[in-house]
Design an enzyme around this catalytic site. Structure first.
Site, PDB file in Angstrom:
ATOM      1  CE  LYS A  25      33.636  70.358  50.524  1.00 43.74           C
ATOM      2  NZ  LYS A  25      32.599  70.990  49.712  1.00 43.74           N
ATOM      3  CB  SER A  26      31.737  64.851  46.850  1.00 44.42           C
ATOM      4  OG  SER A  26      32.506  65.956  46.489  1.00 44.42           O
ATOM      5  NE  ARG A  30      27.107  64.064  44.236  1.00 40.71           N
ATOM      6  CZ  ARG A  30      28.006  65.053  44.242  1.00 40.71           C
ATOM      7  NH1 ARG A  30      28.743  65.274  45.317  1.00 40.71           N
ATOM      8  NH2 ARG A  30      28.161  65.822  43.187  1.00 40.71           N
ATOM      9  NE  ARG A 127      30.921  79.159  45.048  1.00 38.75           N
ATOM     10  CZ  ARG A 127      31.217  77.929  45.428  1.00 38.75           C
ATOM     11  NH1 ARG A 127      31.142  77.591  46.703  1.00 38.75           N
ATOM     12  NH2 ARG A 127      31.590  77.034  44.553  1.00 38.75           N
ATOM     13  CB  SER A 170      29.306  71.937  37.312  1.00 38.78           C
ATOM     14  OG  SER A 170      28.735  71.894  38.604  1.00 38.78           O
ATOM     15  CD  GLN A 172      29.062  72.221  43.602  1.00 35.82           C
ATOM     16  OE1 GLN A 172      28.687  73.283  43.122  1.00 35.82           O
ATOM     17  NE2 GLN A 172      29.870  72.149  44.639  1.00 35.82           N
ATOM     18  CG  ASP A 322      37.323  70.555  45.048  1.00 35.63           C
ATOM     19  OD1 ASP A 322      37.040  71.667  44.566  1.00 35.63           O
ATOM     20  OD2 ASP A 322      36.448  69.717  45.359  1.00 35.63           O
ATOM     21  CE  LYS A 349      35.235  75.054  42.004  1.00 32.61           C
ATOM     22  NZ  LYS A 349      34.124  74.107  41.948  1.00 32.61           N
ATOM     23  NE  ARG A 395      38.291  71.909  48.464  1.00 31.02           N
ATOM     24  CZ  ARG A 395      37.995  70.818  49.185  1.00 31.02           C
ATOM     25  NH1 ARG A 395      38.897  70.273  49.975  1.00 31.02           N
ATOM     26  NH2 ARG A 395      36.785  70.284  49.121  1.00 31.02           N
TER      27      ARG A 395
HETATM   28  C1  S3P Z   1      31.697  69.065  44.042  1.00 34.91           C
HETATM   29  C2  S3P Z   1      32.043  69.422  42.770  1.00 34.91           C
HETATM   30  C3  S3P Z   1      33.018  70.495  42.458  1.00 34.91           C
HETATM   31  C4  S3P Z   1      33.895  70.804  43.655  1.00 34.91           C
HETATM   32  C5  S3P Z   1      33.120  70.935  44.931  1.00 34.91           C
HETATM   33  C6  S3P Z   1      32.319  69.682  45.219  1.00 34.91           C
HETATM   34  C7  S3P Z   1      30.692  68.010  44.221  1.00 34.91           C
HETATM   35  O1  S3P Z   1      32.313  71.649  42.097  1.00 34.91           O
HETATM   36  O2  S3P Z   1      34.664  71.961  43.437  1.00 34.91           O
HETATM   37  O3  S3P Z   1      34.021  71.155  46.011  1.00 34.91           O
HETATM   38  O4  S3P Z   1      30.575  67.469  45.322  1.00 34.91           O
HETATM   39  O5  S3P Z   1      30.017  67.700  43.246  1.00 34.91           O
HETATM   40  P1  S3P Z   1      31.709  71.836  40.618  1.00 34.91           P
HETATM   41  O6  S3P Z   1      31.004  70.587  40.282  1.00 34.91           O
HETATM   42  O7  S3P Z   1      30.789  72.985  40.673  1.00 34.91           O
HETATM   43  O8  S3P Z   1      32.909  72.115  39.761  1.00 34.91           O
END
Ligand code: S3P
Length: 436
Positions: A25-26, A30, A127, A170, A172, A322, A349, A395
């Site tokens: 997913k991550s 991107r 959030r 983080s 993200q 996660d 989350k 999750r």
């Molecule tokens: C993610 C980073 C994590 C994670 C999320 C996906 C990412 O969050 O919990 O499911 O793809 O960079 P944070 O970076 O906010 O902790």
């Protein structure tokens, strides 16, 4: 209207079989974003089938990026890059349930010469967004929010570079700022004191950007120069390790389990789960390790064993953020139990995951101690099946499907459809691997 569906999970004897996971997913988020602002076409195989990554593609389309799904399984996409400058969207950018979409894409939106609004569902609307609003505003974007929460109204434009030490660990936020750095006049520097997943850095390089990275102590520093143009790529997204976590933990519940997971993401910033499960007693061997566009991929062979307990704290809590829900869900079945600390982020989350885990475990008859930043779950407990809630969190729905395999009697998970956020085929796949 959202259609709620329940999943019924019965106890299992063990876990057996082989499963190839949908794309991570991550990385999919991107690649979805960067292929849109690259030049030329990209072809991405094994793009995540989850609804979250579809939200990212939906937002890219709303800003003029043309893309198509090319395969029957819908997981090959071809994207025509629009270049760094996107088109003003005619309506709000709908991020659905996806915090990753809203936080990372705002780095790209902040560099555009238009105003747009980013919205999300009920969970996403609760959030915290201050973590991206503050640095992006310092770079020159104008952002309105509901006291730091969505919707976000972003007026973008040419940005100033930033030298930023992230107050929260983080990935993200790190990716958001590196993406925004592409639109800045000069060099942006992002520092983290706790190392988080590095898919943003790795993906930027895969699309041809130059960036400098330094690892120091437990953290890292990344620098990126603005104005760099990206080039489309052909890539295959490795299988999602955070989705594999559910099957790994399921296998870990039964000494007779045998599981094979080919083409799985093995990025060191994501693979802490494998160390922890091995330290707890699970047998894991990795074969055919290779690197694709900077990401490590391997095949895993897993054999169940009796599980010891563990403590997850400090940098491990960020590295396992996660996977903690499913580790906590199987904790009662370990010998010494599991304690989780320094994981306050879990409260913000898709649901408050500390409270969701404690509530569901207690419904199954488990003893649990809850802290502001974690949980302590004694081992050696016997749990019974119960009516549980997913708390509309993918999750949590999947974590308790795993715990239910070792409970006595049947478990019903209400709101099980939430699993589709990251893994639509989860319940069918689990059923196919479960021996009874
Ligand atoms: C993610 C980073 C994590 C994670 C999320 C996906 C990412 O969050 O919990 O499911 O793809 O960079 P944070 O970076 O906010 O902790």
């Amino acid at each position: 209207m959202k259609v709620q569906s329940n999943a019924v999970v019965r106890p299992a004897r063990n876990i057996r079989g082989s499963v190839e996971l949908p794309g991570d997913k991550s990385i999919s988020h991107r690649y979805g974003m960067l292929s849109g602002i690259a030049e030329g076409p990209s072809r991405i195989e094994n793009y995540s089938t989850g609804a979250d990554c579809a939200s990212t593609l939906g937002c890219m389309r709303a800003m003029g990026v043309k893309w198509e799904r090319k395969s029957e399984g819908q997981n090959v996409i071809e994207v025509q890059g629009h270049g760094l400058s996107l088109a003003a969207p005619a309506a709000s950018l709908d991020c659905g349930n996806s915090g990753s979409t809203m936080r990372m894409l705002s780095g790209i939106v902040a560099g555009q010469s238009f105003t747009s609004e980013m919205i999300g569902d009920e969970s996403l609307s609760r959030r915290p967004m201050e973590r991206i609003i503050k640095p992006l505003s310092a770079m020159g974007a104008q952002i309105e929010s509901q006291q730091g929460r969505p919707p976000l109204r972003i007026t973008g434009g040419p940005l100033k570079p930033i030298d930023y030490k992230m107050p929260v660990a983080s990935a993200q936020v790190k990716s958001c700022l590196l993406f925004a750095g592409l639109f800045a006049d000069g060099e942006t520097r992002v520092e983290e004191s706790v190392r988080t997943r590095d898919h943003g850095e790795v993906a930027l390089r895969a699309f041809g950007a130059e960036l400098q990275r330094k690892m120091a102590g437990g953290g890292s520093e990344v620098r990126i120069r603005g104005g760099q143009r990206l080039q489309g790529i052909e890539a295959r997204v490795p299988g999602d390790l955070s989705s594999a976590a559910f099957f790994l933990c399921a296998a870990a519940l039964f000494p007779g389990s045998e599981l094979t997971l080919p083409n799985l993401l093995m990025n060191p910033t994501r693979a802490r789960l494998l160390d922890v499960l091995m330290q707890m007693g699970l047998h894991i061997s990795v074969t055919q390790l290779e690197e694709i566009h900077g990401e490590m991929v391997g095949s895993l062979q897993v054999e169940g064993a009796k599980l010891k307990g563990t403590t997850i704290a400090g940098a491990d809590s960020a590295a396992l953020i996660d996977e903690i829900p499913v580790l906590a869900a199987i904790a009662p079945f370990t010998d010494q139990g599991i304690e989780v600390r320094d994981a306050k982020e879990l409260r913000v989350k898709e649901s408050d995951r500390i409270s969701a885990v404690a509530t569901n475990l207690r419904k199954m008859g488990a003893q649990v101690e809850e802290f502001e930043d974690g949980l302590k779950i004694p081992g050696g407990q016997t749990l019974h099946g119960a009516e549980l809630d997913s708390f509309d969190d993918h999750r949590i729905a999947m974590a308790f499907a795993i715990a239910a395999l070792r409970a006595e009697g049947e478990t019903v998970i209400q709101g099980a459809e939430a699993a589709a956020i990251s893994y639509p085929a989860f319940f069918e796949t689990l059923e196919g691997l479960t021996a009874r």
